[in-house]
Design a protein around this motif. Structure first.
Motif, short mmCIF file in Angstrom:
data_model
loop_
_atom_site.label_atom_id
_atom_site.label_comp_id
_atom_site.label_asym_id
_atom_site.label_seq_id
_atom_site.Cartn_x
_atom_site.Cartn_y
_atom_site.Cartn_z
N PRO A 42 0.83 -1.21 0.00
CA PRO A 42 0.00 0.00 0.00
C PRO A 42 0.87 1.26 0.00
O PRO A 42 1.90 1.34 0.68
CB PRO A 42 -0.80 -0.12 1.31
N GLY A 43 0.46 2.23 -0.78
CA GLY A 43 1.18 3.49 -0.84
C GLY A 43 2.36 3.49 -1.79
O GLY A 43 3.10 4.49 -1.88
N THR A 44 2.53 2.41 -2.57
CA THR A 44 3.65 2.32 -3.51
C THR A 44 3.41 3.20 -4.73
O THR A 44 2.34 3.15 -5.34
CB THR A 44 3.87 0.86 -3.96
N GLU A 45 4.42 3.98 -5.09
CA GLU A 45 4.37 4.83 -6.29
C GLU A 45 5.28 4.22 -7.35
O GLU A 45 6.44 3.94 -7.10
CB GLU A 45 4.85 6.24 -5.95
N VAL A 46 4.74 4.00 -8.54
CA VAL A 46 5.54 3.46 -9.64
C VAL A 46 6.32 4.59 -10.29
O VAL A 46 5.74 5.59 -10.74
CB VAL A 46 4.64 2.76 -10.68
N LEU A 47 7.64 4.44 -10.34
CA LEU A 47 8.50 5.48 -10.91
C LEU A 47 8.84 5.20 -12.37
O LEU A 47 8.90 6.13 -13.19
CB LEU A 47 9.80 5.57 -10.10
N GLU A 48 9.05 3.91 -12.70
CA GLU A 48 9.54 3.59 -14.05
C GLU A 48 9.31 2.11 -14.34
O GLU A 48 9.41 1.27 -13.46
CB GLU A 48 11.04 3.91 -14.13
N ILE A 49 8.98 1.82 -15.60
CA ILE A 49 8.87 0.44 -16.07
C ILE A 49 9.81 0.29 -17.26
O ILE A 49 9.67 1.00 -18.27
CB ILE A 49 7.43 0.09 -16.51
N THR A 50 10.78 -0.62 -17.14
CA THR A 50 11.78 -0.78 -18.20
C THR A 50 11.94 -2.27 -18.54
O THR A 50 11.68 -3.14 -17.70
CB THR A 50 13.14 -0.23 -17.76
N PRO A 51 12.40 -2.59 -19.76
CA PRO A 51 12.65 -3.99 -20.11
C PRO A 51 13.68 -4.61 -19.17
O PRO A 51 14.60 -3.94 -18.69
CB PRO A 51 13.18 -3.90 -21.54
N SER A 52 13.53 -5.90 -18.90
CA SER A 52 14.47 -6.62 -18.03
C SER A 52 14.79 -7.96 -18.66
O SER A 52 13.91 -8.80 -18.82
CB SER A 52 13.87 -6.81 -16.64
N GLY A 53 16.05 -8.15 -19.03
CA GLY A 53 16.45 -9.41 -19.63
C GLY A 53 15.88 -9.56 -21.03
O GLY A 53 15.35 -8.61 -21.63
N ALA A 54 15.98 -10.79 -21.55
CA ALA A 54 15.48 -11.07 -22.89
C ALA A 54 14.79 -12.42 -22.88
O ALA A 54 15.30 -13.39 -22.33
CB ALA A 54 16.63 -11.08 -23.89
N SER A 55 13.61 -12.48 -23.48
CA SER A 55 12.87 -13.73 -23.58
C SER A 55 12.11 -13.75 -24.90
O SER A 55 11.54 -12.74 -25.31
CB SER A 55 11.88 -13.87 -22.42
N ALA A 56 12.13 -14.91 -25.55
CA ALA A 56 11.36 -15.08 -26.78
C ALA A 56 9.93 -15.50 -26.49
O ALA A 56 9.12 -15.58 -27.41
CB ALA A 56 12.04 -16.13 -27.67
N TRP A 57 9.61 -15.78 -25.21
CA TRP A 57 8.32 -16.40 -24.91
C TRP A 57 7.40 -15.50 -24.09
O TRP A 57 6.18 -15.67 -24.14
CB TRP A 57 8.55 -17.70 -24.14
N VAL A 58 7.97 -14.58 -23.32
CA VAL A 58 7.17 -13.70 -22.47
C VAL A 58 7.78 -12.30 -22.48
O VAL A 58 8.94 -12.13 -22.85
CB VAL A 58 7.10 -14.21 -21.01
N GLN A 59 6.98 -11.31 -22.07
CA GLN A 59 7.53 -9.97 -21.88
C GLN A 59 8.01 -9.86 -20.43
O GLN A 59 7.30 -10.24 -19.50
CB GLN A 59 6.48 -8.90 -22.16
N THR A 60 9.22 -9.35 -20.25
CA THR A 60 9.79 -9.23 -18.90
C THR A 60 10.17 -7.78 -18.65
O THR A 60 10.81 -7.14 -19.48
CB THR A 60 11.02 -10.13 -18.74
N VAL A 61 9.77 -7.26 -17.47
CA VAL A 61 10.05 -5.86 -17.14
C VAL A 61 10.51 -5.72 -15.70
O VAL A 61 10.25 -6.57 -14.84
CB VAL A 61 8.82 -4.96 -17.37
N ARG A 62 11.21 -4.62 -15.46
CA ARG A 62 11.61 -4.20 -14.12
C ARG A 62 10.74 -3.01 -13.74
O ARG A 62 10.61 -2.05 -14.50
CB ARG A 62 13.08 -3.81 -14.13
N ILE A 63 10.14 -3.08 -12.56
CA ILE A 63 9.26 -2.01 -12.08
C ILE A 63 9.97 -1.31 -10.93
O ILE A 63 10.18 -1.90 -9.87
CB ILE A 63 7.91 -2.58 -11.61
N ARG A 64 10.35 -0.08 -11.14
CA ARG A 64 11.01 0.70 -10.09
C ARG A 64 9.94 1.49 -9.33
O ARG A 64 9.13 2.20 -9.95
CB ARG A 64 12.06 1.62 -10.68
#
Length: 359
Positions: A42-64
């Motif tokens: 609770p109370g979390t603010e999303v600052l940035e969403i960026t690609p993380s790693g590489a995958s041919a099967w799924v989308q992967t992201v880092r959420i700061r």
């Protein structure tokens, strides 16, 4: 999200017949879906969403994110759409949750799985994020973690059988983890399923390979695995990761602890977890195998250990062959081992019985 999980009611799964491929979105979303956001503190603010790693099967992201107390915290999310995406995310969550129980310092903490509020056909898996170094882990440090998991989980299969509660996926290839009473039955089914999917990828017009597959299933596997469960012996299931290669086992950049992820869990024979270590492409090999043997010993009969390991490794060659339909390289690697072992064990389990009768 709580769910008993989708069973693989038909095989092969119809979604995989056309090319064994999935489409992934090129760019991550600019805003976090409301359902995913609700799984954060609770109370979390999303600052940035960026690609993380590489995958041919799924989308992967880092959420700061910025927490309510002003500190920053990062999360990892992967996602995929459709019924395949649902199975993949549920399987990942169930599998990682099982491993986290035995190695919480070495598994990124799983947080949630489910579908988006904005798109109910899009499925996600959410975990704590760790910045990792892309290098082969130290054998002693790495093997000590695997041994700990195997030792502490042995005998704790929820059914006492071999399998797992839900299907899991090696890349986008599903594993039929339905429960079996014996290790031989479970592994035979797992190998047969993998061969069926490889056939979808490469076709069935290779007569020699078809003959070798039959010998593998009816002669080689019984000869190498049945002795584990005969003569009063038994295999007691432990938790098996089943995808232990350097891409899934990396040192944490901040703590140097080895982080292990992308598990495709089942309850099985501990030595089956070592199959992927054999292939030169994974840069692990004998140092890792010897360290494991030193700590855990070898199942009886010990003289079969290397061929059992080759059998377990073969399933990964068939997996990679299924993933690359335009190359025969990995099918031929499997073919060579099939030839060698089918000639060596041409009489199947009867050969083992003859050895026993002479002692």
């Amino acid at each position: 999200m709580s769910d008993d999980g989708p069973a693989l009611k038909e095989w092969p799964p119809v979604e995989l017949i056309a090319g064994l491929s999935l489409e992934t979105t090129a760019e991550p979303e600019s805003e976090l879906d409301e359902k995913v956001h609700s799984e954060l503190l609770p109370g979390t603010e999303v600052l940035e969403i960026t690609p993380s790693g590489a995958s041919a099967w799924v989308q992967t992201v880092r959420i700061r994110t910025r927490q309510k107390d002003g500190t920053t915290k990062d999360y990892f999310k992967k996602s995929q759409s459709g019924s395949v995406g649902r199975r993949m995310m549920l399987g990942t969550f169930a599998s990682e949750k099982a491993f986290y129980e035995y190695a919480p310092h070495n598994i990124p903490k799983p947080i949630a799985w489910g579908n988006y509020k904005s798109n109910e056909d899009m499925w996600f898996y959410l975990a704590e994020y760790h910045d990792m170094v892309d290098e082969v882990p130290d054998p002693q440090q790495f093997v000590s973690i695997i041994v700990k998991i195997h030792q502490e989980s042995v005998g704790k299969s929820p059914t006492g059988k071999f399998g797992f509660d839900v299907p899991t996926h090696l890349a986008n290839i599903p594993s039929d983890n339905g429960w079996e009473d014996t290790w031989e039955k479970f592994f035979t089914k797992a190998m047969k399923r993998m061969l069926e999917l490889e056939e979808l990828s490469h076709g069935k017009d290779d007569e020699e390979f078809e003959e070798l597959k039959e010998k593998l299933l009816t002669k080689v596997i019984p000869r190498l695995l049945r002795p584990l469960e005969s003569g009063g012996r038994k295999v007691t299931p432990c938790l098996v990761h089943s995808d232990l290669w350097p891409g899934n086992c990396m040192p944490d950049a901040d703590t140097d602890e080895i982080m292990i992820f992308d598990s495709c869990a089942y309850w099985g024979h501990n030595e089956s977890d070592l199959g992927s270590w054999r292939a030169p492409r994974y840069r692990m090999g004998k140092p890792f195998l010897r360290e494991y043997q030193r700590r855990m010993g070898m199942s009886y009969p010990e003289e079969d250990w290397d061929d059992r390991n080759a059998l377990y490794a073969m399933r990964y060659d068939i997996l990679v062959s299924a993933l690359f339909p335009n190359s025969d390289k990995f099918r031929n690697l499997a073919r060579d081992e099939m030839k060698r072992m089918s000639e060596k064990y041409s009489n199947g389990f009867d050969d083992f019985e003859e050895v026993i009768s002479q002692n």
